[in-house]
Design an enzyme around this catalytic site. Sequence first.
Site, PDB file in Angstrom:
ATOM      1  CB  ALA A  45      47.236 -43.783 -17.350  1.00 13.14           C
ATOM      2  NE  ARG A 331      35.956 -55.302 -26.036  1.00 17.84           N
ATOM      3  CZ  ARG A 331      36.421 -54.659 -24.983  1.00 17.84           C
ATOM      4  NH1 ARG A 331      36.679 -53.365 -25.070  1.00 17.84           N
ATOM      5  NH2 ARG A 331      36.629 -55.284 -23.843  1.00 17.84           N
ATOM      6  CG  LEU A 463      42.098 -52.815 -17.263  1.00 13.13           C
ATOM      7  CD1 LEU A 463      41.663 -53.983 -16.384  1.00 13.13           C
ATOM      8  CD2 LEU A 463      41.763 -51.500 -16.579  1.00 13.13           C
TER       9      LEU A 463
END
Length: 659
Positions: A45, A331, A463
């Site tokens: 970032a 997850r 990402l």
Amino acid sequence: MTKLDAKIPEGSLAEKWTKYRSSVSLVNPANKRNLEVVIVGSGLAGASAAASLAELGYKVKVFCFQDSPRRAHSIAAQGGINAAKNYQNDGDSTFRLFYDTIKGGDYRAREANVHRLAEVSGNIIDQCVAQGVPFAREYGGLLSNRSFGGTQVQRTFYAAGQTGQQLLLGAYSALQRQVGMGNVELFTRHEMLDVVMVDGKARGIIARDLVSGELERHFGHAVLLCTGGYGNVFYLSTNAMGSNVTAAWKAHKKGAFFANPCYTQIHPTCIPVSGDHQSKLTLMSESLRNDGRIWVPKKKDDPRKASEIPEDERDYYLERRYPAFGNLVPRDIASRAAKERCDAGYGVGTSKMAVYLDFAAAIIRYGKAEANKRNIHHVSDEEIQLMGKEVVKEKYGNLFDMYKQITGEDPYELPMRIYPAVHYTMGGLWVDYNLMTTVPGLYALGEANFSDHGANRLGASALMQGLADGYFVIPYTIGAYLASEIRTPALSTDSEVFVNAEKAVKDQIDQLMNIRGTKSVDYFHKKLGLIMWDKCGMARNEAGLKMAIAEIQELRKEFWSNVRIPGEANNLNPELEKAGRVADFLELGELMCKDALERQESCGGHFREEYQTEDGEALRDDEKFAYVAAWEFQGESKFELHKEELKFENIKIAQRSYK
């Protein structure tokens, strides 16, 4: 009256970002040269934002506490980056990526921000390819894709098992080009210790030179925090040991609201804890769940080796419970399922707190496919194994090597043993559509903000968000603020406000150094981590959270009266660095528990044991809790809750199902 204004543009969801870009205020090139931007953090970032803003003509200063931006924690993201390009022709689209991300976050994210993320995702891949990022390619030269949890399409672009590293090198190259041209001033081994406020606006930072120990003052017309997440509040996590919350927390104490702090992501495929000596945990990429099958023995406390357990005595529990998604459930679901099996007595390994991730079937499948490709007939089992291992090595080789180095076991021959661990934090500083916090002129990008992932981040989306914010969002949205700042002259760092801010930082450092107690910084960090993992980790309940709040308050008192920091303040002193960060973790940990206590529902990574379905799944309460919890700091142990109501106009909220 809420203090929160998300500044979401009018119009239909698919047109909001396009219309916004066409109407947002602009800064002309001559004026950009007079505007200074401070960027804290140089991961994906920070580096992408710095490179983009400098390319536009702004004067940029970048600060990172590592010795090089190449060592930012973005390097650790292994598996890939999502983008809705539909290269596989398998039905992917911008809307499907948007839908999967909202659903994966258990309907606790803001629609407008997530749709914008999906819209710009394809541009990220083009940008990175142009920079030379070596994405994996198919035989014909087209970019390759694989699947990640929570999706039924292949949209994840990757570079073996080191995608984060390759993307960071691309952003770093763009950043260094601007450094070389004199448009960016880079400060390595510097840590931001406070935000400087002038007339209610962020106007710079106080930073400490970590080598000399000197405090420095730096002015900026705007300040961008790109400082990552706060998973190290748990001590043991997959984060780099330097990852911390200090920059975001200092901003929080200056008026920036902290949103959804209790939303912690537990990653299901980590190498299990091996003993008290460990300071961090190692992640095995989620990409391994593409081909690896997760299982435990059907018999409790089975003493046999994995290779001795026949197929019909293995429980492939994710495939059994979630047939539609199998091993590629999100997850949070995979993590809770592993915990449930281990708690029930089916765990493996010496600790019995692990499950198997097995590549045997994938090796055979790839071996047979390779034999067909090579037109080899009557191939032996050994040859199939050999060819299959070659394919797996090409896809995941560095991950397998890492596992072998850490455990001493060969995952080509034996199944990996994995267990969930703290990985990512979906909470962070509250930001509006422009990525600005509740402090004017102070922005938060990437994992440092809360905006895109709701209660659970889908794999390969970190990402994507970091680069989307830096390359394609902030270059537009910062103009909305800076266009009205062109008449603001650069403020002298000798002014009273900067002098006072530096003195406040120095006073806290002196206070820490003068405690001269008997316990090390790590002693307190480990104790905090244990409280957080046991009572605010994979599962939480009211009694445990109340106990945790009291224990953290007591631990914080002990820290400020009995911590021992060797060395000097005006010199290189890693223990002083750690002490400042742990002091902030001790305050953040309490807020995380208060947020978890307030949210009387289960959603994504926040699992309250009192709120679950009959079969143990998260039970949301959309009537009472479909909001972003944004906390305002009001003094020690005092926080006021503000709510940003979430409206779902393009997606029908439903009980999340991957069956």
